[in-house]
Enzyme design. Sequence first.
Site, PDB file in Angstrom:
ATOM      1  N   PRO A 295       0.607  -1.224   0.161  1.00 46.71           N
ATOM      2  CA  PRO A 295       0.211   0.194   0.309  1.00 46.71           C
ATOM      3  C   PRO A 295       0.472   0.931  -0.092  1.00 46.71           C
ATOM      4  O   PRO A 295       2.012   1.220   0.519  1.00 46.71           O
ATOM      5  CB  PRO A 295      -0.823  -0.032   1.258  1.00 46.71           C
ATOM      6  N   GLY A 296       0.255   2.001  -0.980  1.00 46.44           N
ATOM      7  CA  GLY A 296       1.583   3.691  -0.928  1.00 46.44           C
ATOM      8  C   GLY A 296       0.021   4.821  -0.169  1.00 46.44           C
ATOM      9  O   GLY A 296      -0.072   5.208   0.550  1.00 46.44           O
ATOM     10  N   CYS A 369       0.105  28.633 -17.200  1.00 48.10           N
ATOM     11  CA  CYS A 369      -0.527  29.277 -18.857  1.00 48.10           C
ATOM     12  C   CYS A 369      -1.001  28.038 -19.323  1.00 48.10           C
ATOM     13  O   CYS A 369      -1.310  28.181 -20.748  1.00 48.10           O
ATOM     14  CB  CYS A 369       0.417  29.755 -19.353  1.00 48.10           C
ATOM     15  N   GLU A 370      -2.783  27.590 -18.812  1.00 52.87           N
ATOM     16  CA  GLU A 370      -3.522  26.233 -19.367  1.00 52.87           C
ATOM     17  C   GLU A 370      -4.183  26.352 -19.302  1.00 52.87           C
ATOM     18  O   GLU A 370      -5.150  26.809 -17.848  1.00 52.87           O
ATOM     19  CB  GLU A 370      -3.061  25.329 -19.136  1.00 52.87           C
TER      20      GLU A 370
END
Length: 441
Positions: A295-296, A369-370
């Site tokens: 698990p992480g 800037c997206e």
Amino acid sequence: MTSPWSRSAAWTDELTIADVPVSVLAERFGTPSYVLDVPDLRTRCRDVVAAAARAGEEHGIATSVYYASKAFSSVAVLRWAYAEGLRVDVASLGELATALRAEVPGAAIGLHGNNKSEAELDLALRNGVGRIVIDSLSEIELVAERARAAGVTAPVMVRVTTGVHAGGHEYIATAHEDQKFGLSLASGAALEAVARILATPELRLLGLHSHIGSQIMVPEGFVEAARSLLRLRSEVFASTGVLLEELDLGGGFGVAYTADDDAPDVPALIAGLVGTVAQVASETGEAAPALSFEPGRSLVGPTVTTLYRVGTVKPVRLDGGGERLYVSVDGGMSDNIRTVLYGATYTAALASRRSEAQPVLSRVVGKHCESGDIVIRDVMLPADIRRGDLLAVPVTGAYGRSLASNYNQMPRPGVVAVGEGDPREIVRRESIEDLLALDLG
């Protein structure tokens, strides 16, 4: 329903985490900041190790749990995870070096990766890693060559592509055939890898490994993968007389990103898998294998909250009528790309004050800037949210800082630990000077 907030998060006049007001954290450490609830992290680690151990004792199966450090790797976090009984799974030179810096013993480290370098293998072998997970046929000779050069026998597992895949997005489902990880069970590549390793004196085969995906909410995929691995184990035993010691069922256990998500009880899920493997193994008449899990996200994800400072707020008219409030924050896709990359969903709350204003449909966006620089597509926030407020986004511990970038030359946020002594940065906030220091001109 599962609360997405870390276990010590509470509201008084403002949000507090481990009894520390977020306004104090923002003033002291700046924004954006990832705020790690250390008691929550340590409790989650302790609970999953204990559940696996109890189930293993009940069924006569040895168990181990590895923290999947790709979710978030830092010296402090790996030290805490190891102190609570976890081993550590790494997948790069940097993650391996971090685990070693955290004084995790080599024997408690597992090395993953579909394209391991000689440098990674050499460092792993020098430090006596507990296992190297073989990901391709060509890697067998590479690992054997590096083991010969080091004068050691390398402990290895075979990553098996079982054909069972699960998870929230195509990019994080990792056991279907048409992808880069593992050796196919259906094509016979996994069985061929086992035979080659058994014939290679520089390698010691520990067992079989599977990872079926990420953000998995139900156990059925794990059960089917376990059955596939046990069938392969029986086939190996029948043909070679070697009964493999261990199965690793990977990780990918899901978490609740919003109150609408029904996340699994991960300790209970793991305990149930131990029982299932014991039952299926008994049907074969063979001794049950040791079991390991990785698990992480489920350990670190819910323990971190990102704090942002609100900037521009503006209403935008929708094509079908009505309005959406665009709330711009001082971070964005550079500190949490999961919304853009996976279509991930999050929630948020006004964190620095109480508001009686009517909630309105809002979109939390970054300053990059997206047009796709979106942190949260749709969330209800108070209509009076304004410049200077603090906004909190929970469940950002997994793959927030790990996938962070310097897009638009934005310094990456620091990670602030609370709940274990005085709040402190465990990963320093980057500065403009840090960015310019890498530019050789």
